[in-house]
Design a protein around this motif. Structure first.
Motif, PDB file in Angstrom:
ATOM      1  N   TRP A 152       0.813  -1.212   0.000  1.00 14.93           N
ATOM      2  CA  TRP A 152       0.000   0.000   0.000  1.00 14.93           C
ATOM      3  C   TRP A 152       0.855   1.274   0.000  1.00 14.93           C
ATOM      4  N   PRO A 153       1.828   1.425   0.924  1.00 12.43           N
ATOM      5  CA  PRO A 153       2.673   2.627   0.829  1.00 12.43           C
ATOM      6  C   PRO A 153       3.468   2.694  -0.474  1.00 12.43           C
ATOM      7  N   ALA A 154       3.892   1.535  -1.009  1.00  7.22           N
ATOM      8  CA  ALA A 154       4.622   1.538  -2.283  1.00  7.22           C
ATOM      9  C   ALA A 154       3.743   2.020  -3.430  1.00  7.22           C
ATOM     10  N   TYR A 155       2.464   1.654  -3.389  1.00  4.15           N
ATOM     11  CA  TYR A 155       1.528   2.121  -4.414  1.00  4.15           C
ATOM     12  C   TYR A 155       1.320   3.624  -4.304  1.00  4.15           C
ATOM     13  N   LEU A 156       1.127   4.126  -3.088  1.00  2.55           N
ATOM     14  CA  LEU A 156       0.900   5.561  -2.916  1.00  2.55           C
ATOM     15  C   LEU A 156       2.131   6.382  -3.274  1.00  2.55           C
ATOM     16  N   LEU A 157       3.304   5.873  -2.914  1.00  3.50           N
ATOM     17  CA  LEU A 157       4.529   6.650  -3.093  1.00  3.50           C
ATOM     18  C   LEU A 157       5.151   6.507  -4.485  1.00  3.50           C
ATOM     19  N   TRP A 158       5.059   5.288  -5.068  1.00  2.00           N
ATOM     20  CA  TRP A 158       5.764   5.032  -6.324  1.00  2.00           C
ATOM     21  C   TRP A 158       4.903   4.374  -7.394  1.00  2.00           C
ATOM     22  N   ASN A 159       3.597   4.256  -7.145  1.00  3.32           N
ATOM     23  CA  ASN A 159       2.696   3.665  -8.134  1.00  3.32           C
ATOM     24  C   ASN A 159       3.043   2.206  -8.415  1.00  3.32           C
ATOM     25  N   ALA A 160       3.512   1.497  -7.392  1.00  3.98           N
ATOM     26  CA  ALA A 160       3.942   0.112  -7.555  1.00  3.98           C
ATOM     27  C   ALA A 160       2.789  -0.763  -8.013  1.00  3.98           C
ATOM     28  N   SER A 161       3.084  -1.756  -8.866  1.00  2.00           N
ATOM     29  CA  SER A 161       2.123  -2.735  -9.372  1.00  2.00           C
ATOM     30  C   SER A 161       0.966  -2.070 -10.089  1.00  2.00           C
ATOM     31  N   SER A 162       1.271  -0.963 -10.770  1.00  2.00           N
ATOM     32  CA  SER A 162       0.204  -0.203 -11.417  1.00  2.00           C
ATOM     33  C   SER A 162       0.548   0.062 -12.870  1.00  2.00           C
ATOM     34  N   ASN A 163      -0.156   1.011 -13.470  1.00  2.00           N
ATOM     35  CA  ASN A 163      -0.028   1.359 -14.880  1.00  2.00           C
ATOM     36  C   ASN A 163       1.428   1.647 -15.242  1.00  2.00           C
ATOM     37  N   ARG A 164       1.992   0.823 -16.117  1.00  2.00           N
ATOM     38  CA  ARG A 164       3.403   0.949 -16.469  1.00  2.00           C
ATOM     39  C   ARG A 164       3.674   2.077 -17.462  1.00  2.00           C
ATOM     40  N   SER A 165       2.639   2.586 -18.101  1.00  2.00           N
ATOM     41  CA  SER A 165       2.846   3.557 -19.180  1.00  2.00           C
ATOM     42  C   SER A 165       3.072   4.973 -18.679  1.00  2.00           C
ATOM     43  N   ARG A 166       2.782   5.237 -17.413  1.00  2.68           N
ATOM     44  CA  ARG A 166       2.919   6.607 -16.908  1.00  2.68           C
ATOM     45  C   ARG A 166       4.390   6.973 -16.765  1.00  2.68           C
ATOM     46  N   GLN A 167       4.713   8.199 -17.123  1.00  2.00           N
ATOM     47  CA  GLN A 167       6.083   8.688 -17.059  1.00  2.00           C
ATOM     48  C   GLN A 167       6.197   9.768 -15.988  1.00  2.00           C
TER      49      GLN A 167
ATOM     50  N   LEU B 214       0.174  -0.148  14.743  1.00  2.00           N
ATOM     51  CA  LEU B 214       0.028  -1.577  14.458  1.00  2.00           C
ATOM     52  C   LEU B 214      -1.352  -1.889  13.873  1.00  2.00           C
ATOM     53  N   PRO B 215      -2.449  -1.353  14.426  1.00  4.89           N
ATOM     54  CA  PRO B 215      -3.738  -1.541  13.736  1.00  4.89           C
ATOM     55  C   PRO B 215      -3.748  -0.940  12.336  1.00  4.89           C
ATOM     56  N   TYR B 216      -3.050   0.188  12.163  1.00  4.59           N
ATOM     57  CA  TYR B 216      -2.944   0.800  10.829  1.00  4.59           C
ATOM     58  C   TYR B 216      -2.300  -0.170   9.843  1.00  4.59           C
ATOM     59  N   LEU B 217      -1.247  -0.858  10.262  1.00  7.79           N
ATOM     60  CA  LEU B 217      -0.612  -1.853   9.392  1.00  7.79           C
ATOM     61  C   LEU B 217      -1.561  -3.010   9.106  1.00  7.79           C
ATOM     62  N   HIS B 218      -2.375  -3.370  10.082  1.00  2.00           N
ATOM     63  CA  HIS B 218      -3.338  -4.441   9.877  1.00  2.00           C
ATOM     64  C   HIS B 218      -4.403  -4.014   8.863  1.00  2.00           C
ATOM     65  N   VAL B 219      -4.839  -2.760   8.936  1.00  2.00           N
ATOM     66  CA  VAL B 219      -5.769  -2.238   7.925  1.00  2.00           C
ATOM     67  C   VAL B 219      -5.135  -2.323   6.540  1.00  2.00           C
ATOM     68  N   ASN B 220      -3.888  -1.904   6.440  1.00  2.00           N
ATOM     69  CA  ASN B 220      -3.196  -1.963   5.146  1.00  2.00           C
ATOM     70  C   ASN B 220      -3.119  -3.395   4.628  1.00  2.00           C
ATOM     71  N   HIS B 221      -2.868  -4.329   5.541  1.00  2.00           N
ATOM     72  CA  HIS B 221      -2.831  -5.742   5.170  1.00  2.00           C
ATOM     73  C   HIS B 221      -4.128  -6.150   4.495  1.00  2.00           C
ATOM     74  N   TRP B 222      -5.269  -5.829   5.137  1.00  2.00           N
ATOM     75  CA  TRP B 222      -6.554  -6.227   4.567  1.00  2.00           C
ATOM     76  C   TRP B 222      -6.839  -5.505   3.264  1.00  2.00           C
ATOM     77  N   LEU B 223      -6.482  -4.243   3.206  1.00  2.00           N
ATOM     78  CA  LEU B 223      -6.718  -3.470   1.982  1.00  2.00           C
ATOM     79  C   LEU B 223      -6.017  -4.106   0.789  1.00  2.00           C
ATOM     80  N   VAL B 224      -4.747  -4.432   0.947  1.00  2.00           N
ATOM     81  CA  VAL B 224      -3.984  -5.022  -0.155  1.00  2.00           C
ATOM     82  C   VAL B 224      -4.463  -6.432  -0.456  1.00  2.00           C
ATOM     83  N   LEU B 225      -4.704  -7.225   0.592  1.00  2.00           N
ATOM     84  CA  LEU B 225      -5.114  -8.611   0.371  1.00  2.00           C
ATOM     85  C   LEU B 225      -6.471  -8.679  -0.319  1.00  2.00           C
TER      86      LEU B 225
END
Length: 375
Positions: free
Chosen positions: A184-199, A252-263
């Motif tokens: 989740w933080p990788a997606y927000l910060l670097w667009n990880a696992s997302s649209n490859r065409s963006r520059q 720690l609950p915040y990380l657990h929320v992120n876990h569920w969001l990504v999963l």
């Protein structure tokens, strides 16, 4: 009232899309018309009822933990109670995340002001840049299942997996842990696992990010300001309770929320029977039907507001509120027949199958259809 699918119905709904024509014998209008009229009603009282319930759950659970856990005399019991706290608070927080997500889709209320106020406050509390997420998420819904343009969980290709095949169980476990802890933080910060065409510098915090249009950039500033205000609030809490309790009570609950969001999003959009399409072969309806409903059992389905077990309906009609989604899903499942996909295995079984079965896709399939592969 919703019902649980029988074992026979469940197996039937997991028919591989390979065995079917590309397009279902129904139109979007047919699907819309099969849903009872009252399911489209967005009721403020009902929506705020769910919101108040989630806020009460989070507040009461947090107060109980803060007030009582550290006074328990036995260390092992204190550890067990903190683990239980993080688990339940993460579940309640995920429910709150889902309601903010619903507001971002304009499904919480018929008022955009109410939607954006609820979404901005609730998502900021969970360290989500509300408007930035809302805009990129809209692009995901507009391009679901499009290998070239979708915004989330784009499969790796065989070429990208070079040197990592055959994919072992340990690699699957490592990928799972990386996904749920860092995805989740990788997606927000670097667009990880997302649209490859963006520059350029693609992220959810800079108004100049290629994710956003010129007339949207002021909304990114609003999201950033809201996050900054909450960061000040978190610092104040730190001054009152210290770093240890701030980590235990919030992070720690915040990380657990992120876990569920990504999963949840990973499982909704990754299933060996469902493909991605090259842009030239993609249509909106084909794309929406690359999603799958996944029940995790009564507890999770209820407190996650059925985001994962009515996801096909959500992708087809994202303004339909969650409290009508089960009834609408029954109508859609009947209308779609084998094009409707659902799984009711345990969440552990579904997770293991997803991370072991959905490893990569071929580089450039001749028919423009990318199927998940293991090896």
């Amino acid at each position: 009232m919703s019902r649980t699918l029988t074992q026979t119905e469940e197996k039937k709904t997991l028919t591989s899309r390979r065995e079917l024509p590309l397009d279902p014998p129904v139109s979007v209008k047919d699907l819309r018309d099969c849903i009872p009229a009252h399911c489209w009603k967005r009721d403020n009282l009902t929506s705020f009822g769910y919101l108040v319930k989630d806020i009460l759950l989070i507040s009461i659970t947090g107060w109980l933990a803060y007030t009582f856990i550290d006074s328990v005399p036995f260390f092992a019991v204190r550890v067990a109670l903190w683990i239980a706290y993080v688990f339940f608070q993460g579940v309640w927080g995920t429910g709150l995340w889902v309601l903010a997500h619903e507001a971002g889709h304009r499904a919480f209320s018929e008022s955009d002001v109410i939607n954006d106020t609820v979404g901005l406050i609730c998502h900021s509390f969970l360290l989500v840049p509300y408007h930035a997420w809302r805009l990129s998420h809209h692009s995901h819904h507009a391009n679901t299942g499009n290998f070239d343009k979708d915004e989330v969980h784009i499969p790796n290709t065989r070429k990208e997996m070079k040197g990592k095949l055959p994919f072992t169980k340990m690699q699957a476990l490592t990928r799972y842990l990386k996904s749920v802890l860092l995805g989740w933080p990788a997606y927000l910060l670097w667009n990880a696992s997302s649209n490859r065409s963006r520059q350029g510098r693609v992220n959810h915090f800079e108004p100049s990010s290629p994710l956003f249009k010129d007339n949207e950039r002021h909304l990114i500033v609003i999201s950033d300001i809201a996050l900054a205000v909450w960061a000040v609030g978190l610092y104040w809490i730190y001054t009152q309770v210290g770093l240890r309790l701030l980590i235990l009570l919030y992070f720690l609950p915040y990380l657990h929320v992120n876990h569920w969001l990504v999963l949840i999003t990973k499982l909704q959009h990754s299933q060996k029977n469902l493909p991605h399409y090259a842009d030239k072969d993609w249509t909106w309806l084909r794309g929406q039907l690359t999603t799958i409903d996944r029940s995790f059992g009564w507890f999770f389905d209820t407190f996650f507001h059925h985001i994962q077990d009515t996801h096909v309906c959500h992708h087809l009609f994202s303004r339909l509120p969650h409290y009508h989604a089960q009834e609408a899903t029954q109508a859609l499942a009947k209308k779609l027949g084998p094009y409707y996909q659902r799984c009711e295995d345990s969440v552990v079984t579904q997770t293991v199958e997803c991370f072991t079965d959905c490893v990569f896709v071929e580089d450039d399939p001749d028919d423009g259809i990318y199927w998940w592969m293991q090896h």
